[in-house]
Scaffold this motif. Sequence first.
Motif, PDB file in Angstrom:
ATOM      1  N   LEU A   1      33.817   9.069  79.338  1.00 44.97           N
ATOM      2  CA  LEU A   1      34.063   7.638  79.162  1.00 44.97           C
ATOM      3  C   LEU A   1      34.140   6.925  80.507  1.00 44.97           C
ATOM      4  CD1 LEU A   1      36.606   7.740  76.207  1.00 44.97           C
ATOM      5  CD2 LEU A   1      34.214   6.999  76.141  1.00 44.97           C
TER       6      LEU A   1
ATOM      7  N   TRP B   1      31.660   3.902  81.702  1.00 46.50           N
ATOM      8  CA  TRP B   1      32.112   2.605  82.200  1.00 46.50           C
ATOM      9  C   TRP B   1      31.609   2.346  83.609  1.00 46.50           C
ATOM     10  CZ3 TRP B   1      33.424  -1.332  79.491  1.00 46.50           C
ATOM     11  CH2 TRP B   1      33.951  -1.146  78.226  1.00 46.50           C
TER      12      TRP B   1
ATOM     13  N   LEU C   1      28.140   1.134  83.264  1.00 48.49           N
ATOM     14  CA  LEU C   1      28.117  -0.260  82.817  1.00 48.49           C
ATOM     15  C   LEU C   1      28.430  -1.220  83.957  1.00 48.49           C
ATOM     16  CD1 LEU C   1      29.796  -0.416  79.288  1.00 48.49           C
ATOM     17  CD2 LEU C   1      27.453  -0.981  79.911  1.00 48.49           C
ATOM     18  N   VAL C   2      29.471  -0.914  84.716  1.00 46.64           N
ATOM     19  CA  VAL C   2      29.834  -1.782  85.844  1.00 46.64           C
ATOM     20  C   VAL C   2      28.701  -1.807  86.864  1.00 46.64           C
ATOM     21  CG1 VAL C   2      31.417  -2.020  87.797  1.00 46.64           C
ATOM     22  CG2 VAL C   2      32.312  -1.557  85.516  1.00 46.64           C
TER      23      VAL C   2
ATOM     24  N   GLY D   1      24.998   3.516  80.204  1.00 50.43           N
ATOM     25  CA  GLY D   1      26.432   3.333  80.033  1.00 50.43           C
ATOM     26  C   GLY D   1      26.813   3.156  78.575  1.00 50.43           C
TER      27      GLY D   1
ATOM     28  N   ILE E   1      29.142   5.801  76.432  1.00 50.52           N
ATOM     29  CA  ILE E   1      30.389   5.352  75.817  1.00 50.52           C
ATOM     30  C   ILE E   1      30.359   5.541  74.301  1.00 50.52           C
ATOM     31  CG2 ILE E   1      31.793   3.297  75.334  1.00 50.52           C
ATOM     32  CD1 ILE E   1      31.142   2.412  78.227  1.00 50.52           C
TER      33      ILE E   1
END
Length: 193
Positions: free
Chosen positions: A41, A45, A48-49, A81, A85
Amino acid sequence: MSEGKKLRRGFGWLTVLGAVLVVGGIVGLVYTGVATLTSMLLFGWLLLVGGLVGVLQAVQSRGSNFFWLGVVVAALNLAAGIVVIRHPESTAEALTMFAALLFLTGGVFRLVGSVVVRGPQFGWTLVQGAFGVLLGLFVLFDWPHSSLYVLGCFFSLALLFDGLGLIAIGMGGRQMVNMVSAATPGDQEETHN
């Protein structure tokens, strides 16, 4: 506040951070399944960032030759991402397979290289190669079940050893500051007042 006190306090915080990482590493070794999912996870993340930052950079670089490359890389990061997740178990299985194949091929190359070259580190290279092959086979033979604990174990060991390193740096740094402060008369007067 003297420089010595500031340095001691800074090294003290390093020691505290190291202790927190050591505790996190030990807890992760006890609960490897939770550590695996947590690391997946966290990885998702971070992707994604990274994708969002990439989108912002691509928007800022409009009109340059690298605009479309930035857009593609950002889109891939965002997509990866989201997948990580939404499906952390499947991602852990895929990354565990990848890690097992890396151990296996790295071990084979070390074994072959040590036999062919027979350099001064022949014995250590041979042992490293054999260990890599055995670790790769161990993870592969237990796959996909091994994906529940392998990544979490590696993540926890990394936390544990990073924490031990920070504790050593923090404690060693405090001792050095104390030794320098004891040798410097001006600092010694400040600490006694």
